[in-house]
Motif scaffolding. Structure first.
Motif, short mmCIF file in Angstrom:
data_model
loop_
_atom_site.label_atom_id
_atom_site.label_comp_id
_atom_site.label_asym_id
_atom_site.label_seq_id
_atom_site.Cartn_x
_atom_site.Cartn_y
_atom_site.Cartn_z
N ASN A 156 1.03 -1.01 0.20
CA ASN A 156 -0.25 -0.11 0.13
C ASN A 156 0.57 1.09 0.13
O ASN A 156 1.77 1.61 1.30
CB ASN A 156 -0.73 0.25 1.18
N ARG A 181 -4.58 8.89 1.79
CA ARG A 181 -3.68 7.85 2.14
C ARG A 181 -5.30 7.25 3.27
O ARG A 181 -5.26 5.88 2.99
CB ARG A 181 -2.95 8.00 3.82
N THR A 230 -6.12 3.41 2.19
CA THR A 230 -5.95 2.17 2.88
C THR A 230 -7.60 1.27 3.39
O THR A 230 -7.44 0.26 3.47
CB THR A 230 -5.13 2.71 4.12
N LEU A 257 0.43 -7.80 4.71
CA LEU A 257 0.40 -5.66 3.97
C LEU A 257 1.81 -5.47 4.48
O LEU A 257 2.27 -5.06 5.46
CB LEU A 257 -0.78 -5.42 4.53
N SER A 278 2.11 -1.25 3.85
CA SER A 278 1.89 -0.39 4.16
C SER A 278 3.08 0.67 4.66
O SER A 278 3.33 0.61 5.73
CB SER A 278 0.91 0.08 5.15
N SER A 334 4.57 4.33 5.19
CA SER A 334 4.70 5.52 6.20
C SER A 334 5.63 6.18 5.97
O SER A 334 6.36 6.49 4.46
CB SER A 334 4.42 5.54 7.54
N TRP A 347 -2.19 7.26 9.62
CA TRP A 347 -2.33 6.19 8.20
C TRP A 347 -1.98 4.54 8.87
O TRP A 347 -2.63 3.74 7.85
CB TRP A 347 -1.35 6.70 7.43
N GLU A 348 -0.96 4.50 9.75
CA GLU A 348 -0.19 3.59 10.05
C GLU A 348 -1.60 2.44 11.23
O GLU A 348 -1.53 1.32 10.24
CB GLU A 348 0.47 3.82 11.71
N ALA A 351 -3.48 1.19 9.41
CA ALA A 351 -3.20 0.39 8.28
C ALA A 351 -3.20 -1.57 8.90
O ALA A 351 -3.18 -2.91 8.94
CB ALA A 351 -1.61 0.12 7.72
N THR A 402 1.45 -7.54 9.08
CA THR A 402 1.03 -6.23 8.67
C THR A 402 2.56 -5.49 9.30
O THR A 402 3.12 -5.54 10.47
CB THR A 402 0.03 -5.42 9.84
#
Length: 304
Positions: free
Chosen positions: A63, A85, A89, A106, A108, A110, A142-143, A146, A156
């Motif tokens: 991502n 973002r 997500t 995943l 993702s 950052s 954002w984190e 995810a 993840t």
């Protein structure tokens, strides 16, 4: 292996796609306009609203998608940076929910901006408190979005990118004053630049896919960050240009607004987790990384 990726047509994403397909993997690139691209070989373009049943068994997802950080951070721009973002997500997590077989992992994106800024602290993945500025807030939200993948049993990895060096992205902007013979430090030059060559970034993504014990935050930075004054001096040496001027921080703030925090402040971020787990950097030293990128630029210019 079938791998799904958002942001796969951008500077970073295209390098990751190239690496993965060179290793025999099939990559499914999610895009708003799949009709503008031709699926060919091991690269397949699918819509951002693709249904789970339209995809093959996806083993890994990457991502990257989000509005660019470059440009003046107006209120409207800041909203777009965060919203793009979170929407991408959240849509990806919903797609996973609808899959009978979930991806194994995943990755993702950052950014090291999660840590905030400091001239004297060293940040690693053991740092547990984020910064308190706009970029840190974006990264934190954002984190968190995810990490919802973990509730679905998906390993993840939060990839906190440093400044990615390549023939595109931030480096051409940083090199421009040097190439115009007006290169020098920004402000007092003491701010840290945590960087990574784009090839190492792509290889680290694959490393995190393969190494099943890796989860949580991983710093995607080279092991030797540089102070801005040394970073710019190294660029000048590689470009065979002088390094003699200084851009006052006040002028940078006036020109770029709040976004100027990215260049007049910084953070020293070390890739502790990657080093401990055995990742070998292809470009750990800045000068070698810059020489490699310069050679690519020259090869490209010769083709033109």
């Amino acid at each position: 292996m079938n791998i799904l990726i958002t942001g796969g047509t951008g500077f970073v994403g295209s390098h990751i796609v190239k690496l993965l397909t060179s290793q025999g993997h099939h990559v499914y690139i999610m895009t708003r306009s799949p009709e503008k691209h031709e699926s060919k070989g091991k690269v397949h373009y699918v819509s951002t609203d693709v249904a789970a049943e339209e995809l093959p068994r996806i083993r890994a997802a990457i991502n990257l998608a989000g509005a660019s950080l470059f440009g003046r951070w107006t209120d409207e721009r800041k909203e777009a940076i965060l919203k793009s973002r979170l929407e991408t997500t959240n849509n990806l997590i919903e797609l996973f929910r609808n899959m009978d077989e979930k991806p194994d992992v995943l990755i993702s994106a950052s950014a090291v901006g999660w840590y905030g800024t400091s001239d004297n602290k060293i940040f690693t993945e053991k740092t547990t408190t984020p910064g308190n500025d706009f970029l840190a807030d974006v990264c934190t939200k954002w984190e968190a979005a995810a990490k919802k993948a973990e509730e679905l049993g998906i390993r993840t990895v939060i990839a906190r990118f440093g400044i990615v060096l390549g023939t595109e992205g931030a480096l051409p902007l940083m090199e421009k004053p040097v190439k115009l013979f007006i290169g020098g430090k920004i402000g007092d030059g003491e701010q840290w630049v945590s960087w990574i060559h784009v090839d190492d970034l792509a290889r680290m993504v694959k490393f995190c896919i393969d190494e099943r014990e890796i989860s949580g935050p991983v710093n995607f930075t080279a092991p030797y960050p540089k102070r801005n004054k040394d970073f710019m001096r190294t660029i000048a040496r590689v470009q065979n240009r002088p390094h003699w001027t200084m851009a006052p921080a006040s002028l940078v703030k006036l020109a770029a607004g709040e976004m100027s925090e990215m260049v007049i402040e910084g953070q020293c971020v070390k890739p502790a987790k990657a080093v401990v787990l055995g990742y070998t950097f292809q470009f750990p030293i800045l000068e070698a990384a810059l020489h490699n990128i310069q050679k690519r630029e020259q090869n490209y210019d010769s083709i033109l």
